[in-house]
Write an enzyme that holds these catalytic residues in place. Structure first.
Site, short mmCIF file in Angstrom:
data_model
loop_
_atom_site.label_atom_id
_atom_site.label_comp_id
_atom_site.label_asym_id
_atom_site.label_seq_id
_atom_site.Cartn_x
_atom_site.Cartn_y
_atom_site.Cartn_z
N ASP A 14 0.87 -1.18 0.00
CA ASP A 14 0.00 0.00 0.00
C ASP A 14 0.91 1.23 0.00
OD1 ASP A 14 -2.14 1.69 0.00
OD2 ASP A 14 -3.20 0.74 1.65
C1 BGC Z 1 -5.06 3.31 0.20
C2 BGC Z 1 -5.24 2.31 -0.92
C3 BGC Z 1 -5.12 2.98 -2.26
C4 BGC Z 1 -3.79 3.70 -2.33
C5 BGC Z 1 -3.53 4.39 -3.65
C6 BGC Z 1 -3.83 4.18 0.01
O1 BGC Z 1 -3.80 5.23 0.93
O2 BGC Z 1 -5.00 2.63 1.43
O3 BGC Z 1 -6.47 1.67 -0.80
O4 BGC Z 1 -5.25 2.05 -3.27
O5 BGC Z 1 -3.74 4.69 -1.30
O6 BGC Z 1 -4.36 5.45 -3.86
#
Ligand code: BGC
Length: 749
Positions: free
Chosen positions: A276
């Site tokens: 993530d």
């Molecule tokens: C979130 C993810 C997301 C990623 C990219 C993160 O802060 O937890 O779910 O896909 O950002 O935007």
């Protein structure tokens, strides 16, 4: 016999042959490419950047970037960036463009929690197909969806992104979404790669605080949190995102047990694992790695292939560290190759080497009609609506009424209709409830609108105007809830009451609507019918409303067609059929509350001391899992099994008669739950194992059947081995988890 061989060949052997041939073809191509790549170029494939500026364009030229979290830029811009990778890098390896396409790209569908309320995976799949088409045409290859985290805590804002509390419903929705995004062949230009996230147990965060600690047993991990990921993997999910949270002492983004042992060794999955957003760098904050270099080592060796945000000030983990780690002998180049293989395989599967650019002409020619897209969005929005209360059949409202007051901060707020994560969705494309009623009834009705108050402020100066228009109207609809910013990532809450002064205004309007009718006031002739429509991405605590307001409609955030869907439900154009995918608590103090509870040694009896209850609250929820009313009622009777007993690997059928008792046609979600009466470990009182959504004409009665397989009767024993133990099993069927009829059978040795 010949026919069987033909079928076996056509549907089993030939596809397997083609599949393994394709795999081998990729393997050979990947090996060839790998043999030409420098270590820097290999590491580049494991680096994802966010957005692109001039410096980053140079990184792309140097082969130091494999993928980009691209944002909403359109086909032209993504083709321009792709051209740098394809034409200006040494090996011409195309880039992957990722985005968060959570519930639609241009056409915004209901939020995932709402979609799960439809219990209609076929329709959810269609919505994902449209989202994939729109996203692909605008230059996205890869979506960070579906979010398949089981969530049993409405304080957690991200509960809105998933399918709710249940592993079975969650698995069905996970599979539908993966199939919708990816189809059967990722080479299809209109499909995009899916990414099941956040692996794993992110939804189990303590106290519902986002990013927080998760400490659960292996049994819970495997029985509750992993099944939707398994369903995604089995449906072909091309990738998985490792989560932010700490899982049983090892951060999920550095967890060898979940990322390698389970995902690769047990499930034999060969997709891509991406971290993530800076979840590798955050190992330092977890105090699990002393610096970014150690963080890179720990995540990489645990099984994370790509570092999201790999080259920004915040992230900066894989790109500067993996090479040193190889040179110091802490990881081998063969380990790097393995991850690079996963990434290249995904690029081959997507057909990017043959067709790196977005074929805008193709998309123009094949675009689904606006009418089709709107019809899917509308149907899904309608099916996502859950009717929570409808005393004395107050709803549907009569189309003959001359005027209606539509009040509340969410009654005419297009932006909020989109919910959290709305990609390229535009507020101007979203229909509000005020507009929806006008669209439905046009000049036939006078719509008096007043905002009344803000979503989350203390200003009551608009109350007067709201009360005034109530007095001039034949019916009142109050649209209450949370703003789209109050849910989603980093939006955990301790208080789940309606924010601001909304409830205060509802109480005031209630007094006006039912003034001077002290007995049975809501249904007196001169009362003005009052409906509350809720817009929210999590269960709210709405005890007063639930007790006093005669009709309550849970509308979630329904996307572009929100207002049309709500209006059609309010006026009976559409008979609601949605069912809650998550339990509504009476208070935050009851959380976590979900149907899949254990019996305990002292099962709760509300007025009995020394049982597992609260002394200041009933132990039951406000609305149970699976609950939702219709404008008709359904009666369940005559549940029966076709055999009194079976052996452990046998199956049987259960039948139930379901009758539409009212005078309108309706749809019902027939839910099947199973309980293993006694087992060698303690098991939940019931577990959802199947459901069918059926249409029944007014007065129609139908027999519904389910096949009960041994898989549905199995559980993980003390050694975490999947077993079916002999003994009695209860099969329970009904329209929600708390109102079921049952029969039983025995599994014999
Ligand atoms: C979130 C993810 C997301 C990623 C990219 C993160 O802060 O937890 O779910 O896909 O950002 O935007």
């Amino acid at each position: 016999m010949k026919k069987i061989s033909f079928i076996v060949y056509t549907f089993i052997i030939y596809p397997l042959f083609v599949f393994s041939f394709a795999q081998q073809q990729y393997d050979a191509k990947i090996d060839e490419l790998l043999s030409k790549m420098t270590l820097d170029e290999k590491i580049g494939q494991l680096v994802q950047i966010v957005g692109v500026d001039k410096d980053e364009e140079n990184l792309i030229r140097e082969g130091k970037v494999g993928s980009i979290l691209i944002g909403i830029r359109g086909a032209k811009e993504s083709n321009r960036i792709q051209k740098i990778a394809v034409e200006e890098t040494r090996l011409g390896i195309p880039l992957l463009f990722a985005n968060d396409i959570i519930h639609g790209y241009n056409t915004i569908f209901p939020i995932p929690l709402a979609e799960a309320s439809s219990w209609n995976p076929t329709l959810v799949r269609k919505a994902c197909e449209i989202a994939a088409f729109e996203a692909a045409s605008a230059g996205t290859h890869w979506t960070y969806a579906p979010m398949v985290d089981i969530a049993r805590d409405p304080r957690w804002g991200r509960i809105m992104e998933g399918a709710g509390e249940d592993p079975y419903l969650g698995s069905v929705m996970a599979a539908a979404r993966v199939k919708g995004f990816q189809g059967d062949d990722l080479k299809d230009k209109t499909k995009i790669a899916a990414c099941a996230k956040h692996y794993v147990a992110y939804g189990g965060a303590e106290g519902g605080r986002d990013y927080n600690t998760v400490d659960i047993s292996d049994r819970t991990l495997r029985s509750v949190y992993l099944p939707p990921f398994y369903a995604a993997v089995k449906s072909g999910a091309a990738s998985i995102m490792s989560a932010f949270n700490d899982l049983n002492g090892i951060p999920a983004s550095a967890n060898y047990y979940t990322l390698t042992q389970i995902l690769r060794n047990e499930w034999e999955w060969d997709g891509v694992v991406i971290s993530d957003y800076n979840s590798i760098g955050e190992l330092v904050n977890h105090r699990f790695a002393k610096d970014k270099k150690e963080a890179a080592l720990k995540s990489f060796t645990a099984g994370v292939d790509i570092d999201m945000v790999g080259d920004t000030i915040d992230g900066n983990v894989y790109s500067p560290n993996l090479k040193n780690l190889v040179e110091e002998g802490l990881i081998t180049e063969e380990q790097i190759n393995k991850s690079v293989r996963n990434v290249l395989r995904m690029k081959f599967k997507l057909g990017l080497f043959e067709n790196p650019y977005i074929d805008t002409e193709y998309f123009k020619k094949n675009v689904p009609s606006q009418k089709y897209k709107d019809s899917v969005a509308l149907q899904l929005a309608r099916e996502s609506i859950v009717l929570l209360k409808n005393e004395n059949n107050l709803l549907p409202l009569k189309k003959e009424i001359k005027s209606i007051a539509v009040i509340g901060p969410l009654a005419d707020s297009p932006n909020d209709m989109l919910g959290s994560w709305s990609a390229a969705g535009k507020p101007e494309d979203a229909v509000t409830v005020v507009e929806g009623i006008r669209n439905l009834l046009g000049e036939k009705i006078k719509v008096n609108y007043a905002k009344g108050c803000g979503i989350n402020d203390s200003d009551t100066s608009g109350f007067e105007e709201a009360v005034k228009i109530v007095k001039q109207s034949d019916a009142v609809v109050f649209v209450a809830g949370e703003s789209r910013e109050m849910i989603g990532e980093a939006a955990s809450k301790t208080n789940l009451n309606l924010p601001g002064v909304q409830e205060k205004l509802i109480k005031k309007i209630y007094e006006v609507c039912y003034a001077a009718h002290s007995t049975n006031q809501a249904f007196s002739q001169s009362a003005i019918p009052l409906v509350v429509v809720l817009m929210n991405g999590r269960p709210l605590t709405i005890n007063w409303i639930s007790e006093n307001i005669p009709a309550i409609v849970e509308a979630w955030y329904l996307g572009n067609q929100a207002g049309n869907a709500v209006a059609q439900v309010l006026f009976g154009e559409f008979n609601p059929s949605g069912k809650l995918p998550v339990t509504f608590p009476r208070s935050t103090g009851q959380i976590p509350i979900y149907y899949y509870q254990k019996s305990t040694g002292r099962p709760a009896v509300d007025d009995e001391k020394y049982t597992s209850r609260y002394i200041d609250s009933p132990s039951t929820p406000l609305y149970p899992f699976g609950f939702g009313l219709s404008y008709t009622t359904f009666n369940y009777s005559d549940i029966r099994v076709d055999k009194p007993n079976i052996s452990a690997n046998d199956s049987l059928y259960v039948f139930v008669d379901v009758a539409n008792m009212g005078n309108v046609d309706g749809e019902e979600v027939v839910q099947l739950y199973v309980q293993d009466e006694f087992a060698s470990v303690t098991l939940p009182v019931k577990e959802l194992k199947g459901f069918q959504k059926i249409k029944l004409k007014a007065g129609e009665k139908r027999t519904v059947s389910f096949r009960i397989t041994s898989d549905m009767l199995s559980f993980l024993n003390a050694e975490l081995k999947k077993v079916v133990e002999p003994g009695r099993f209860y099969v329970m069927i009904g329209g929600n988890s708390a109102d079921l009829i049952s029969t039983s059978f025995e599994v014999i040795q």
